[in-house]
Design an enzyme around this catalytic site. Structure first.
Site, PDB file in Angstrom:
ATOM      1  N   HIS B  74      40.792   5.284 -22.381  1.00 50.53           N
ATOM      2  CA  HIS B  74      39.724   6.260 -22.133  1.00 50.53           C
ATOM      3  C   HIS B  74      39.864   6.845 -20.739  1.00 50.53           C
ATOM      4  O   HIS B  74      39.867   8.056 -20.547  1.00 50.53           O
ATOM      5  CB  HIS B  74      38.355   5.610 -22.304  1.00 50.53           C
ATOM      6  CG  HIS B  74      37.222   6.416 -21.732  1.00 50.53           C
ATOM      7  ND1 HIS B  74      36.826   7.609 -22.287  1.00 50.53           N
ATOM      8  CD2 HIS B  74      36.437   6.224 -20.638  1.00 50.53           C
ATOM      9  CE1 HIS B  74      35.838   8.110 -21.566  1.00 50.53           C
ATOM     10  NE2 HIS B  74      35.583   7.306 -20.551  1.00 50.53           N
ATOM     11  N   ASP B 103      51.616  37.534 -12.256  1.00 43.33           N
ATOM     12  CA  ASP B 103      51.703  36.313 -13.065  1.00 43.33           C
ATOM     13  C   ASP B 103      51.729  35.160 -12.075  1.00 43.33           C
ATOM     14  O   ASP B 103      51.479  35.352 -10.889  1.00 43.33           O
ATOM     15  CB  ASP B 103      52.972  36.323 -13.947  1.00 43.33           C
ATOM     16  CG  ASP B 103      52.823  35.402 -15.162  1.00 43.33           C
ATOM     17  OD1 ASP B 103      52.802  34.184 -14.970  1.00 43.33           O
ATOM     18  OD2 ASP B 103      52.709  35.919 -16.290  1.00 43.33           O
ATOM     19  N   TRP B 139      42.292   1.608 -16.204  1.00 42.92           N
ATOM     20  CA  TRP B 139      43.063   2.803 -15.829  1.00 42.92           C
ATOM     21  C   TRP B 139      43.629   2.674 -14.426  1.00 42.92           C
ATOM     22  O   TRP B 139      44.548   3.399 -14.056  1.00 42.92           O
ATOM     23  CB  TRP B 139      42.206   4.069 -15.952  1.00 42.92           C
ATOM     24  CG  TRP B 139      41.413   4.417 -14.724  1.00 42.92           C
ATOM     25  CD1 TRP B 139      40.168   3.978 -14.422  1.00 42.92           C
ATOM     26  CD2 TRP B 139      41.814   5.284 -13.657  1.00 42.92           C
ATOM     27  NE1 TRP B 139      39.766   4.496 -13.224  1.00 42.92           N
ATOM     28  CE2 TRP B 139      40.755   5.309 -12.723  1.00 42.92           C
ATOM     29  CE3 TRP B 139      42.947   6.038 -13.384  1.00 42.92           C
ATOM     30  CZ2 TRP B 139      40.806   6.055 -11.545  1.00 42.92           C
ATOM     31  CZ3 TRP B 139      42.985   6.771 -12.197  1.00 42.92           C
ATOM     32  CH2 TRP B 139      41.933   6.766 -11.303  1.00 42.92           C
ATOM     33  N   SER B 167      54.937  16.778 -14.171  1.00 43.51           N
ATOM     34  CA  SER B 167      54.213  17.962 -14.627  1.00 43.51           C
ATOM     35  C   SER B 167      53.229  18.448 -13.569  1.00 43.51           C
ATOM     36  O   SER B 167      53.172  19.637 -13.249  1.00 43.51           O
ATOM     37  CB  SER B 167      53.482  17.631 -15.929  1.00 43.51           C
ATOM     38  OG  SER B 167      52.380  18.454 -16.108  1.00 43.51           O
ATOM     39  N   SER B 168      52.463  17.515 -13.007  1.00 39.35           N
ATOM     40  CA  SER B 168      51.465  17.894 -12.001  1.00 39.35           C
ATOM     41  C   SER B 168      52.117  18.492 -10.767  1.00 39.35           C
ATOM     42  O   SER B 168      51.615  19.463 -10.204  1.00 39.35           O
ATOM     43  CB  SER B 168      50.665  16.675 -11.552  1.00 39.35           C
ATOM     44  OG  SER B 168      49.692  16.384 -12.475  1.00 39.35           O
ATOM     45  N   HIS B 251      42.307   7.948  -4.236  1.00 39.17           N
ATOM     46  CA  HIS B 251      41.157   8.633  -3.682  1.00 39.17           C
ATOM     47  C   HIS B 251      41.341  10.142  -3.585  1.00 39.17           C
ATOM     48  O   HIS B 251      40.488  10.885  -4.039  1.00 39.17           O
ATOM     49  CB  HIS B 251      40.622   8.015  -2.399  1.00 39.17           C
ATOM     50  CG  HIS B 251      39.190   8.416  -2.264  1.00 39.17           C
ATOM     51  ND1 HIS B 251      38.197   7.824  -2.989  1.00 39.17           N
ATOM     52  CD2 HIS B 251      38.633   9.461  -1.645  1.00 39.17           C
ATOM     53  CE1 HIS B 251      37.073   8.476  -2.794  1.00 39.17           C
ATOM     54  NE2 HIS B 251      37.308   9.469  -1.974  1.00 39.17           N
ATOM     55  N   GLU B 253      43.037  11.735  -5.530  1.00 37.30           N
ATOM     56  CA  GLU B 253      42.956  12.109  -6.944  1.00 37.30           C
ATOM     57  C   GLU B 253      41.513  12.424  -7.344  1.00 37.30           C
ATOM     58  O   GLU B 253      41.245  13.363  -8.100  1.00 37.30           O
ATOM     59  CB  GLU B 253      43.512  10.974  -7.799  1.00 37.30           C
ATOM     60  CG  GLU B 253      43.223  11.056  -9.280  1.00 37.30           C
ATOM     61  CD  GLU B 253      43.956  12.183  -9.985  1.00 37.30           C
ATOM     62  OE1 GLU B 253      44.952  12.686  -9.425  1.00 37.30           O
ATOM     63  OE2 GLU B 253      43.529  12.555 -11.088  1.00 37.30           O
ATOM     64  N   TYR B 255      39.296  13.726  -5.511  1.00 38.86           N
ATOM     65  CA  TYR B 255      38.970  15.066  -5.026  1.00 38.86           C
ATOM     66  C   TYR B 255      39.752  16.133  -5.749  1.00 38.86           C
ATOM     67  O   TYR B 255      39.308  17.277  -5.855  1.00 38.86           O
ATOM     68  CB  TYR B 255      39.157  15.133  -3.510  1.00 38.86           C
ATOM     69  CG  TYR B 255      38.150  14.246  -2.838  1.00 38.86           C
ATOM     70  CD1 TYR B 255      36.802  14.399  -3.136  1.00 38.86           C
ATOM     71  CD2 TYR B 255      38.516  13.228  -1.984  1.00 38.86           C
ATOM     72  CE1 TYR B 255      35.864  13.567  -2.600  1.00 38.86           C
ATOM     73  CE2 TYR B 255      37.577  12.384  -1.429  1.00 38.86           C
ATOM     74  CZ  TYR B 255      36.252  12.553  -1.749  1.00 38.86           C
ATOM     75  OH  TYR B 255      35.320  11.719  -1.220  1.00 38.86           O
ATOM     76  N   SER B 266      31.045  27.647  -6.967  1.00 35.98           N
ATOM     77  CA  SER B 266      30.873  28.654  -5.917  1.00 35.98           C
ATOM     78  C   SER B 266      31.124  30.067  -6.428  1.00 35.98           C
ATOM     79  O   SER B 266      30.783  31.034  -5.749  1.00 35.98           O
ATOM     80  CB  SER B 266      31.830  28.372  -4.749  1.00 35.98           C
ATOM     81  OG  SER B 266      31.645  27.069  -4.284  1.00 35.98           O
ATOM     82  N   HIS B 300      37.992   1.982   0.625  1.00 37.41           N
ATOM     83  CA  HIS B 300      36.609   1.702   0.237  1.00 37.41           C
ATOM     84  C   HIS B 300      36.521   1.276  -1.227  1.00 37.41           C
ATOM     85  O   HIS B 300      35.477   0.856  -1.678  1.00 37.41           O
ATOM     86  CB  HIS B 300      35.674   2.882   0.548  1.00 37.41           C
ATOM     87  CG  HIS B 300      35.922   4.105  -0.267  1.00 37.41           C
ATOM     88  ND1 HIS B 300      35.745   5.365   0.228  1.00 37.41           N
ATOM     89  CD2 HIS B 300      36.326   4.281  -1.540  1.00 37.41           C
ATOM     90  CE1 HIS B 300      36.021   6.247  -0.712  1.00 37.41           C
ATOM     91  NE2 HIS B 300      36.382   5.626  -1.789  1.00 37.41           N
ATOM     92  N   HIS B 301      37.639   1.411  -1.948  1.00 41.36           N
ATOM     93  CA  HIS B 301      37.681   0.874  -3.311  1.00 41.36           C
ATOM     94  C   HIS B 301      37.988  -0.618  -3.298  1.00 41.36           C
ATOM     95  O   HIS B 301      38.036  -1.246  -4.345  1.00 41.36           O
ATOM     96  CB  HIS B 301      38.755   1.586  -4.130  1.00 41.36           C
ATOM     97  CG  HIS B 301      38.494   3.050  -4.302  1.00 41.36           C
ATOM     98  ND1 HIS B 301      37.802   3.560  -5.371  1.00 41.36           N
ATOM     99  CD2 HIS B 301      38.806   4.118  -3.528  1.00 41.36           C
ATOM    100  CE1 HIS B 301      37.726   4.889  -5.256  1.00 41.36           C
ATOM    101  NE2 HIS B 301      38.319   5.249  -4.139  1.00 41.36           N
ATOM    102  N   THR B 326      30.305  17.513   2.265  1.00 37.24           N
ATOM    103  CA  THR B 326      29.733  17.674   0.931  1.00 37.24           C
ATOM    104  C   THR B 326      28.303  18.188   1.033  1.00 37.24           C
ATOM    105  O   THR B 326      27.871  19.042   0.249  1.00 37.24           O
ATOM    106  CB  THR B 326      29.759  16.336   0.169  1.00 37.24           C
ATOM    107  OG1 THR B 326      31.050  15.760   0.346  1.00 37.24           O
ATOM    108  CG2 THR B 326      29.513  16.538  -1.298  1.00 37.24           C
ATOM    109  N   LYS B 329      28.236  21.829   1.524  1.00 36.36           N
ATOM    110  CA  LYS B 329      28.438  22.565   0.281  1.00 36.36           C
ATOM    111  C   LYS B 329      27.142  22.672  -0.516  1.00 36.36           C
ATOM    112  O   LYS B 329      26.746  23.749  -0.950  1.00 36.36           O
ATOM    113  CB  LYS B 329      29.509  21.886  -0.567  1.00 36.36           C
ATOM    114  CG  LYS B 329      30.878  22.112  -0.017  1.00 36.36           C
ATOM    115  CD  LYS B 329      31.916  21.478  -0.886  1.00 36.36           C
ATOM    116  CE  LYS B 329      33.262  22.081  -0.583  1.00 36.36           C
ATOM    117  NZ  LYS B 329      33.359  23.479  -0.966  1.00 36.36           N
ATOM    118  N   ARG B 448      31.490  -4.515 -15.282  1.00 35.86           N
ATOM    119  CA  ARG B 448      32.130  -3.480 -16.094  1.00 35.86           C
ATOM    120  C   ARG B 448      33.291  -4.085 -16.873  1.00 35.86           C
ATOM    121  O   ARG B 448      33.700  -5.204 -16.620  1.00 35.86           O
ATOM    122  CB  ARG B 448      32.592  -2.324 -15.204  1.00 35.86           C
ATOM    123  CG  ARG B 448      33.594  -2.715 -14.155  1.00 35.86           C
ATOM    124  CD  ARG B 448      33.817  -1.613 -13.133  1.00 35.86           C
ATOM    125  NE  ARG B 448      34.684  -0.570 -13.663  1.00 35.86           N
ATOM    126  CZ  ARG B 448      35.528   0.169 -12.916  1.00 35.86           C
ATOM    127  NH1 ARG B 448      35.608  -0.045 -11.615  1.00 35.86           N
ATOM    128  NH2 ARG B 448      36.265   1.103 -13.446  1.00 35.86           N
TER     129      ARG B 448
END
Lengths: 311, 523
Positions: B74, B103, B139, B167-168, B251, B253, B255, B266, B300-301, B326, B329, B448
């Site tokens: 998932h 293009d 994951w 790919s990315s 991390h 990732e 963002y 925006s 922080h993870h 943030t 924003k 979890r």
């Protein structure tokens, strides 16, 4: 609009060449997947000791397809350039593309360098009872946190190497292969630059010689690295299995060697293109990209020589 | 433009080859978006298996190993298959039209970036049918669970990640080269639409961290197959090293999945407020600061892994610092709406829900950033609630908002506004029933990634599962609305939205197959 050119619009804008449909991307994806499936099965077969070689052939077939597609892809690209299709703006896109690609490669090596710094400065120290998390020492109390790690925390699981690849002092400098490799690679960066200058000065003979020399230096580097690896495995007992020193040593130098192989291959393609009369003093991005890549590989080696071998 | 380049001005090819061989940014954008939607349904199905199992305490439908595979797949499918490709699809469609480019910079490579994905995901999904099952280690695939104790299929998981990474990286190189090189003359950086700005920074982040992900899975591969000891303390390595390298990717990732969402919102809020965006410059600077900070907050993870105290403090404060840009924003979005002449079409509803609910997710993030408090929250459903609030009503809602906002431009038809609003309200209510109770579950201590739980968690889990099915099935309505819009509907004008500004709205709807073959004049 003094000279009406079919590549210029009334506003003076040179149209950006957007190629028509192309079969390359989907075929390249197909080849890549076949290769990965074959490779995955090969590795799993080896691990579970199934003696079949079929998967290896699948991997090879995928690699072959991918190789053929990329060959034709680049050939098309070159042909289009001869036809004058790419505008100056499109050529800038190639330059930017290569620039960012090299940046991504730098970050790939950063992951391994980061791992090296982390184990050297933190985890090995802590395992040896030094520093804030020295409590980890409790598990293997004989472990000494010296770098290179010659005595692993648990030598029964990960056999100790007899000797590391670290710098052996000036007395043995002449027989120290990494030093020779450094000299080889640094001088190859110079030779490729001389070749570049020759290309810009329309000196084809010099270009052929110096570019060829660069490729030879690259190949010599790889031969010496192969010798170094053989020595490590046969004489020093230093293998991928010999704990964190062997792990970081072989992964960092191995991936670098892989990049040297790729770079030398790129440069030799450029050499053959030079023989075929490709490249003009003002239009030779293929050559330039390969030489940038070569300089990048060189810089990574300097980092490796400092942090893997010397310090 | 009668200058002998007619071959560049034909329409799309006929049949399947149009999609297989295309080099057109609009076609490739469409491919990305449909692929992403398919993966959204696949990942959603995995989520519903999870929620069905958790409807009641005890083991009902699946065995724990399959449950673990479901949580893993998932996450992977949603992150790499649904959210990221959706944003790449939006970038493909919109960036060239927004900056006046003909293009994408490298059209053939653009198609390669896309076509790697279906193969990579086919490979990754096929692991579910392999001997020993698919990846079951979450994951985040922490070692040694993903190395020493992993099922055999982990090899294919690793290669699938390598392929997605390729790919990315190619996709990002393309986007960054397009933005740097193909802006119409006069379109300076500080005139670019914010969606383009946020994608520029996102592409930079992707090129910086996808190789690190490739590095960490490569170390896993070597630990599994070649006997190295990166993540084994017995050889002098460290399992925590895995987490450091992974989160150095992970991390940024996060963002990568939210910055383009900021860009979308925006664009939408000014349109439906009929005002210019408040604080454009500060939006650009805030986005850049968030990107910079994302590189120095990763641990922080890992507050509970036993880091030295200095590390805990550094990562706690640097994380809290992110709240500042943030906050800028959120302030700007609200100020844009302030005294605006607001109307609430579906994209605006999703955008406003984004601002509110993403902020909720941000606040729980601040709670988690407090190291001593995190020791309590770590590995509970509170964390699950937190990141689903930023990802579902955050990233996913912004993608839906973008789809409604630009669908008339893509198809030439207006979507059914009533159905769109219905879809919004079903999603909005569903999402809150689904994830809000999970905060309470987590604070009460429910871990979890468990298939079974203690009795006191039963009520909130049941509520959450009802919300999950409610939200999940509501998404079929989105599929229906999109297909209905493609088939027909009220014709859209070029402008589409009264308050919309930007180059894409100067083009007819649907946008012609090739646009801006010569750069438009920029005011």
């Amino acid at each position: 609009m003094a000279t009406p050119d079919k590549h210029t619009t009334p506003g003076g804008y040179e149209p950006y060449y957007v190629p028509d449909q192309s079969k390359f991307p989907i075929l390249a994806s197909l080849g890549l997947s076949i290769m990965m499936i074959g490779l995955g099965n090969t590795l799993n077969d080896i691990k579970s000791q199934h003696g079949s070689t079929a998967s290896a052939w699948v991997a090879f077939a995928g690699f072959f397809i991918l190789g053929c597609v990329l060959f034709n892809w680049f050939a098309t690209q070159i042909r289009e350039n001869f036809q004058g299709l790419p505008s100056a703006q499109l050529k800038r896109s190639y330059v930017l593309g290569m620039y960012w690609f090299i940046f991504s490669e730098v970050m790939f090596f950063c992951a391994f360098f980061g791992a090296l710094f982390y184990v050297r400065n933190f985890s090995v120290q802590w395992l040896a009872g030094v520093g804030e998390k020295g409590i980890s020492h409790a598990q293997w109390q004989d472990f000494q946190g010296t770098w290179p790690v010659i005595n692993n925390p648990d030598p029964k699981t990960f056999a100790n190497p007899e000797q590391s690849m670290a710098w052996r002092g000036f007395g043995e400098a002449l027989s120290y292969l990494p030093l020779w490799n450094t000299i080889l690679l640094l001088s190859s960066s110079v030779t490729v630059h001389i070749a570049h200058v020759a290309l810009k000065n329309k000196n084809r003979k010099q270009l052929t010689i110096w570019l060829g020399l660069t490729v030879l230096l690259g190949i010599t580097f790889l031969v010496l690295q192969a010798r170094e690896y053989t020595e490590a495995y046969k004489e020093l007992g230093l293998t991928l299995h010999s704990g964190i020193y062997g792990s970081t040593f072989f992964l960092l130098t191995g991936f670098h060697g892989f990049h040297v192989t790729l770079g030398a291959f790129m440069l030799s393609v450029m050499w053959f293109r030079v023989l075929k009369g490709h490249f003009k003093p003002e239009d030779h991005f293929g050559f330039e990209a390969a030489s940038w890549y070569w300089h990048f590989v060189d810089v990574v080696w300097v980092g490796l020589f400092c942090f893997v071998y010397l310090l | 433009m009668a200058t002998g380049h007619d071959d560049h001005h034909h329409g799309p090819a006929k049949g399947l080859t149009r999609w297989l061989y295309t080099t057109n940014h609009k076609d490739i954008g469409t491919l990305y978006l449909w692929f992403s939607f398919a993966m959204f349904l696949l990942g959603g199905t995995f989520a519903l298996v999870i929620r069905a199992e958790l409807f009641q305490p005890g083991l009902q439908f699946v065995d724990p190993n399959l449950f673990n595979q479901m949580t893993t797949m998932h996450g992977l499918v949603m992150v790499f298959g649904a959210v990221m490709p959706a944003f790449v699809g939006l970038a493909n469609w919109m960036v060239p039209m927004m900056i006046g480019a003909p293009d994408m910079a490298l059209p053939r490579m653009n198609n390669w970036s896309f076509w790697i994905l279906p193969f990579a995901f086919a490979m990754m999904s096929s692991t579910l049918f392999m001997d020993g099952g698919g990846p079951n280690f979450g994951w985040t695939f922490y070692a040694p669970l993903s190395t020493t104790f992993a099922p055999k299929s982990v090899t294919f998981f690793i290669f699938a990640v390598h392929m997605m990474g390729a790919s990315s990286i190619m996709g990002s190189i393309n986007i960054i080269a397009t933005i740097q090189n193909l802006r119409a003359p006069g379109m300076t950086y500080m005139k670019m639409p914010l969606f383009v700005w946020t994608w520029l920074i996102t592409a930079y982040l992707l090129i910086a961290v996808m190789p690190v992900l490739a590095g960490v899975v490569t170390m896993m591969l070597f630990d599994i197959h070649f006997g190295t000891s990166f993540f084994s303390a017995a050889g002098g390595g460290d399992p925590v090293l895995f987490q450091h390298v992974f989160w150095f990717f992970g991390h940024p990732e996060v963002y990568i999945m939210i910055l383009p969402a900021f860009g979308v919102v925006s664009e939408i809020i000014p349109t439906f407020s009929r005002k210019r965006l408040f604080g454009y410059d500060s939006m650009v600077y805030a986005t850049s600061s968030i990107a910079f900070l994302s590189f120095i907050v990763w641990a922080h993870h890992m507050f509970t892994t036993g880091m030295p105290l200095a590390g805990e403090l550094f990562f706690m404060y640097s994380t809290m610092l992110i709240a500042v840009p943030t906050g800028v924003k959120v302030f700007n979005w609200i100020t844009t709406m302030f005294k605006g002449s607001l109307s609430f079409e579906t994209p605006m509803l999703f955008a406003i829900a984004f601002v509110v609910l993403f902020t909720c997710g941000g606040f729980t993030g601040l709670m988690l950033a407090i190291a001593p408090a995190d020791f309590q929250y770590q590995d509970t459903y509170f964390v699950v609630a937190h990141f689903h609030y930023v990802l579902v009503p955050g990233a996913v809602f912004s993608i839906m908002a973008a789809a409604y906002y630009w669908l008339p431009k893509w198809t030439g038809n207006m979507y059914d506004e009533n159905l769109g609003k219905l879809h919004f309200w079903l999603s909005f209510i569903g999402i809150n029933i689904l994830f809000f109770p999970q905060h309470f579950l987590g604070l009460a201590g429910m871990p979890r990634r468990v298939p079974d739980y203690a009795l006191q968690f039963a009520n909130f889990n049941m509520v959450s599962s009802i919300g999950a099915f409610f939200f999940g099935f509501s998404q079929l309505l989105l599929l229906f609305i999109v297909i209905k819009t493609i088939k027909g509907g009220k014709k859209a004008t070029a402008q589409v939205w009264e308050g919309a500004e930007g180059l894409e709205w100067t083009l007819p709807s649907p946008a012609p197959y090739h646009t801006f073959s010569t750069p438009p004049p920029i005011k």
